[in-house]
Structures are given as C-alpha cells and as structure tokens.
Motif scaffolding. Structure first.
Motif, mmCIF file in Angstrom:
data_model
loop_
_atom_site.group_PDB
_atom_site.id
_atom_site.type_symbol
_atom_site.label_atom_id
_atom_site.label_comp_id
_atom_site.label_asym_id
_atom_site.label_seq_id
_atom_site.Cartn_x
_atom_site.Cartn_y
_atom_site.Cartn_z
ATOM 1 N N ARG A 63 -3.040 52.358 20.065
ATOM 2 C CA ARG A 63 -4.189 53.047 19.475
ATOM 3 C C ARG A 63 -3.743 54.186 18.551
ATOM 4 N N LYS A 67 -4.736 51.786 12.490
ATOM 5 C CA LYS A 67 -6.109 52.190 12.186
ATOM 6 C C LYS A 67 -7.054 50.992 12.194
ATOM 7 N N GLU A 69 -9.635 48.589 13.374
ATOM 8 C CA GLU A 69 -10.668 48.800 14.389
ATOM 9 C C GLU A 69 -10.706 47.701 15.445
ATOM 10 N N ARG A 72 -7.781 48.401 17.790
ATOM 11 C CA ARG A 72 -8.038 49.631 18.536
ATOM 12 C C ARG A 72 -9.118 49.424 19.604
ATOM 13 N N TYR A 76 -8.589 49.696 23.575
ATOM 14 C CA TYR A 76 -9.426 50.609 24.355
ATOM 15 C C TYR A 76 -10.072 49.876 25.531
ATOM 16 N N GLU A 145 0.498 46.153 15.414
ATOM 17 C CA GLU A 145 -0.570 45.277 15.886
ATOM 18 C C GLU A 145 0.006 43.965 16.404
#
Length: 206
Positions: A63, A67, A69, A72, A76, A145
């Motif tokens: 995370r 950047k 989304e 991330r 999360y 990633e």
C-alpha cells in the motif's frame, strides 16, 4: 470500479461472519469437549494466525509502494480480513485456555511438520522469505504490484492447503466452517489476482 466493489463486498461478508462467531466456537463439536493443545483445532488456530500475520504485513508494505487503486484496495481488504480472522483464531485459543505458541514444528498437526523448515523466515509453505519481503519493500509502482500479487498468490495457495486440512481434521464445527470459508474466499482472490497479473503482462510464479 467493478473489481473494487467485488473485493469490498466479499471482505465485508467475511468480517461480519467472523465477528459473529468468535465466542461461539469454544465447545462446538457436539461432545462438549474443549480441544487439546496437540489437536488439529489448536494447531490450525496457531499456524493460521502466524500465516495471516504475514499477509497483513505484505499488504501494508505494498500500500505504500503503489498508487494503483485496485491493488491498494485489494491489499487493504486482505489486511482487514486476515487481521480480523487472526484475532478470532487467537481468541479461540484463549477460550480453550491453550498456548498461542508451541514447541512443536508448524503444521505437525497435519503431518507436514518436516516441510516447515523456517528457512529465511518462511515458516510454512507459501510464506514469503525475509529476502522476498525486503525486496517488496524496495520495489515501487508496477513492479511492486506484480511482486505483491505473485507473493500473495503463493501465500493464498499455502493457506488454502492448511484450511483444507482443518476442514478434514478439525472437530469444532464452526472452526471447520470458517476454514472452508477461507478456502472459498482465497480461491476467488487467486483468480482475481491472476486477472490483475495478466493486465500487467505477468503471471503467477507457480
């Protein structure tokens, strides 16, 4: 995004289900007997708590390294879901008055103690090594990633194998149900991560 909504909905369902049964599992095999320290029930709770902790760690690392989304949000949700489940697993051990650590090798309850060498910090199959975690912390953007998705795919495969063993060997009904839920949820996430890797011109390592 469609992916983001799917991930969030799936994670929320797992969290609600887990939270509702944390204290219902202490004596649920029908016999009224509490699991022993060397039982599959206790072994699964101890080992999966350790396994989940690394997934949380990897998710927090990535995370801060991207950047994107979608990645991330996935990270999360994995962190939230597995942190919640980890708390539940440790809570069961408290309810059973059993230790959270054991002198026995990890996975011995599923006759795989010899495979848990702990080499370079990887205590169980599927877990990332200390070297891999350090590498993840140095990558950024697309490279981070891809590596995270590859590590988490391996991690999920190891977790699924352990959860399937609990489904077969554990005696506490609710624990078996949660283990099956882990299998289902992580298999879905593996497919999602395969799609995300493909979008990035990559694939799982195994």
């Amino acid at each position: 995004m469609r992916k983001a909504g799917w991930i969030a909905s799936a994670a929320a369902a797992v969290l609600v289900a887990a939270g509702g049964i944390t204290y219902a599992v202490a004596q649920d095999d029908g016999s009224g007997a509490t699991p022993t320290a060397d039982s599959a029930d206790a072994g699964f709770a101890r080992d999966m708590a350790v396994h989940h902790q690394q997934a949380v760690e990897m998710s927090f690392i990535v995370r801060d390294r991207t950047k994107n989304e979608d990645v991330r949000l996935l990270a999360y949700d994995i962190a939230q879901t597995q942190a919640n489940q980890r708390g539940m697993l440790l809570g069961w051990l408290d309810l059973w008055n059993l230790p959270k650590v054991s002198a026995d090798p990890p996975m011995i309850w599923m006759d795989m103690g010899g495979m848990a060498s702990g080499e370079d910090g990887a205590l169980m199959p599927g877990m990332a090594t200390d070297t891999e975690l350090a590498k993840l912390g140095k990558l950024s953007g697309k490279q981070a990633e891809i590596f995270y998705l590859q590590l988490m795919t391996d991690h999920h495969k190891g977790g699924i194998h352990m959860a399937e063993a609990c489904v077969k060997r554990c005696t506490v009904k609710v624990e078996k149900q949660i283990a099956q839920g882990m299998v289902n949820g992580q298999e879905s996430e593996i497919q999602l991560m395969a799609d995300m890797l493909k979008e990035r011109g990559a694939k799982a390592r195994s």
